[in-house]
Structure formats: C-alpha cells, structure tokens
Motif scaffolding. Sequence first.
Motif, mmCIF file in Angstrom:
data_model
loop_
_atom_site.group_PDB
_atom_site.id
_atom_site.type_symbol
_atom_site.label_atom_id
_atom_site.label_comp_id
_atom_site.label_asym_id
_atom_site.label_seq_id
_atom_site.Cartn_x
_atom_site.Cartn_y
_atom_site.Cartn_z
ATOM 1 N N VAL A 272 59.313 74.695 -28.562
ATOM 2 C CA VAL A 272 59.991 75.837 -29.168
ATOM 3 C C VAL A 272 59.811 77.055 -28.278
ATOM 4 O O VAL A 272 58.852 77.135 -27.497
ATOM 5 C CB VAL A 272 59.468 76.140 -30.587
ATOM 6 C CG1 VAL A 272 59.960 75.089 -31.574
ATOM 7 C CG2 VAL A 272 57.951 76.200 -30.620
ATOM 8 N N ARG A 273 60.732 78.003 -28.414
ATOM 9 C CA ARG A 273 60.700 79.211 -27.585
ATOM 10 C C ARG A 273 59.851 80.285 -28.240
ATOM 11 O O ARG A 273 59.753 80.360 -29.475
ATOM 12 C CB ARG A 273 62.121 79.741 -27.401
ATOM 13 C CG ARG A 273 63.118 78.747 -26.854
ATOM 14 C CD ARG A 273 62.801 78.345 -25.454
ATOM 15 N NE ARG A 273 63.853 77.513 -24.867
ATOM 16 C CZ ARG A 273 63.728 76.853 -23.721
ATOM 17 N NH1 ARG A 273 62.587 76.919 -23.049
ATOM 18 N NH2 ARG A 273 64.727 76.153 -23.263
ATOM 19 N N PRO A 274 59.238 81.134 -27.459
ATOM 20 C CA PRO A 274 58.516 82.281 -28.028
ATOM 21 C C PRO A 274 59.439 83.127 -28.893
ATOM 22 O O PRO A 274 60.646 83.236 -28.627
ATOM 23 C CB PRO A 274 58.066 83.059 -26.785
ATOM 24 C CG PRO A 274 57.972 82.023 -25.713
ATOM 25 C CD PRO A 274 59.084 81.055 -25.997
ATOM 26 N N SER A 275 58.878 83.687 -29.931
ATOM 27 C CA SER A 275 59.533 84.528 -30.937
ATOM 28 C C SER A 275 60.321 83.721 -31.970
ATOM 29 O O SER A 275 60.726 84.279 -32.999
ATOM 30 C CB SER A 275 60.440 85.587 -30.313
ATOM 31 O OG SER A 275 61.701 85.043 -29.946
ATOM 32 N N GLN A 276 60.527 82.426 -31.720
ATOM 33 C CA GLN A 276 61.244 81.606 -32.682
ATOM 34 C C GLN A 276 60.336 81.207 -33.848
ATOM 35 O O GLN A 276 59.135 81.498 -33.856
ATOM 36 C CB GLN A 276 61.821 80.365 -32.010
ATOM 37 C CG GLN A 276 62.975 80.670 -31.068
ATOM 38 C CD GLN A 276 63.637 79.402 -30.540
ATOM 39 O OE1 GLN A 276 63.031 78.341 -30.463
ATOM 40 N NE2 GLN A 276 64.909 79.520 -30.167
ATOM 41 N N THR A 277 60.930 80.533 -34.818
ATOM 42 C CA THR A 277 60.193 80.020 -35.965
ATOM 43 C C THR A 277 60.088 78.506 -35.882
ATOM 44 O O THR A 277 61.079 77.814 -35.682
ATOM 45 C CB THR A 277 60.874 80.418 -37.280
ATOM 46 O OG1 THR A 277 60.840 81.845 -37.417
ATOM 47 C CG2 THR A 277 60.167 79.789 -38.479
ATOM 48 N N LEU A 278 58.872 78.019 -36.021
ATOM 49 C CA LEU A 278 58.602 76.589 -36.019
ATOM 50 C C LEU A 278 58.716 76.054 -37.443
ATOM 51 O O LEU A 278 58.226 76.682 -38.385
ATOM 52 C CB LEU A 278 57.186 76.330 -35.495
ATOM 53 C CG LEU A 278 56.646 74.911 -35.616
ATOM 54 C CD1 LEU A 278 57.409 73.966 -34.690
ATOM 55 C CD2 LEU A 278 55.142 74.896 -35.300
ATOM 56 N N SER A 279 59.344 74.906 -37.562
ATOM 57 C CA SER A 279 59.411 74.226 -38.853
ATOM 58 C C SER A 279 58.935 72.790 -38.673
ATOM 59 O O SER A 279 59.528 72.027 -37.908
ATOM 60 C CB SER A 279 60.836 74.253 -39.404
ATOM 61 O OG SER A 279 60.887 73.653 -40.678
ATOM 62 N N LEU A 280 57.880 72.435 -39.360
ATOM 63 C CA LEU A 280 57.325 71.088 -39.344
ATOM 64 C C LEU A 280 57.332 70.529 -40.757
ATOM 65 O O LEU A 280 56.979 71.238 -41.701
ATOM 66 C CB LEU A 280 55.896 71.087 -38.812
ATOM 67 C CG LEU A 280 55.682 71.473 -37.356
ATOM 68 C CD1 LEU A 280 54.187 71.509 -37.047
ATOM 69 C CD2 LEU A 280 56.375 70.495 -36.425
ATOM 70 N N THR A 281 57.693 69.276 -40.861
ATOM 71 C CA THR A 281 57.730 68.616 -42.164
ATOM 72 C C THR A 281 56.744 67.459 -42.186
ATOM 73 O O THR A 281 56.617 66.728 -41.193
ATOM 74 C CB THR A 281 59.143 68.113 -42.474
ATOM 75 O OG1 THR A 281 60.017 69.248 -42.611
ATOM 76 C CG2 THR A 281 59.175 67.317 -43.777
#
Length: 120
Positions: free
Chosen positions: A12-21
């Motif tokens: 993922v890129r910096p400043s983005q939001t990570l979503s893990l399930t």
Amino acid sequence: QVLLQESGPGLVRPSQTLSLTCTVSSGSITTAYYYWSWIRQSPGKGLEWMGAITYVGNTFYNPSLKSRASISRDTSKNQFTLQLSSLTPEDTAVYWCARTDSSSYQYDNWGQGTQVTVSS
C-alpha cells in the motif's frame, strides 16, 4: 479448532488506508465470550496489539494508534475487518488476526499472518 485467515493487499502507498479482513471458520465471531483481535509486528520490534472487537460488537483500540484504526465486523460472513488510515512506512509489518479468550486475555487461535508493506 477455529480457523482464521487474513486477506488484504500486500503493498500500500503512504497516506492511504489499509483494509484487512479476517475470515473465521469452524467457529462464530458472536460466540460468548471471545474477542477478535488484530496484532502486528514490525521489523525488529515486538508484537503490538492493535485492537479488538467483542462477540457483541464492542471495540477497543491501542491508544498508540491515535484513532487511525477502526475494526468492524460482518456477522453474516463471519468476518471482521481492520482499517488503518494515514499509513506511513512505519506501518510496514506482519499483521495477524487472533481469537482472544476474554477470561484470560490469551490468544488461543491465530491466523497465519499477512505481510503488509507501506511504500511509494
């Protein structure tokens, strides 16, 4: 034996939001009295508890994450999800989901873990 499996992006890129399930099988996330946790380990550091959602849907977070983390669940899919916003390279880590016994606060079942790298 409850089985947990993490899924999500590896990069993922910096400043983005990570979503893990985390998908849970052979057990329900609504079973009393278990909590469902997210834990991570960054390179060279120890395990860090990030937060948890309880069997009734209450959430708790590590204050060190400064409100960047959010945990939700989908009981119809028997899944719970971590969202982590404002990513920096320091969020690069292996992320695990785990079941926590609320009577002992011990992790009694873990997923296999997923590597997340934050990089431009």
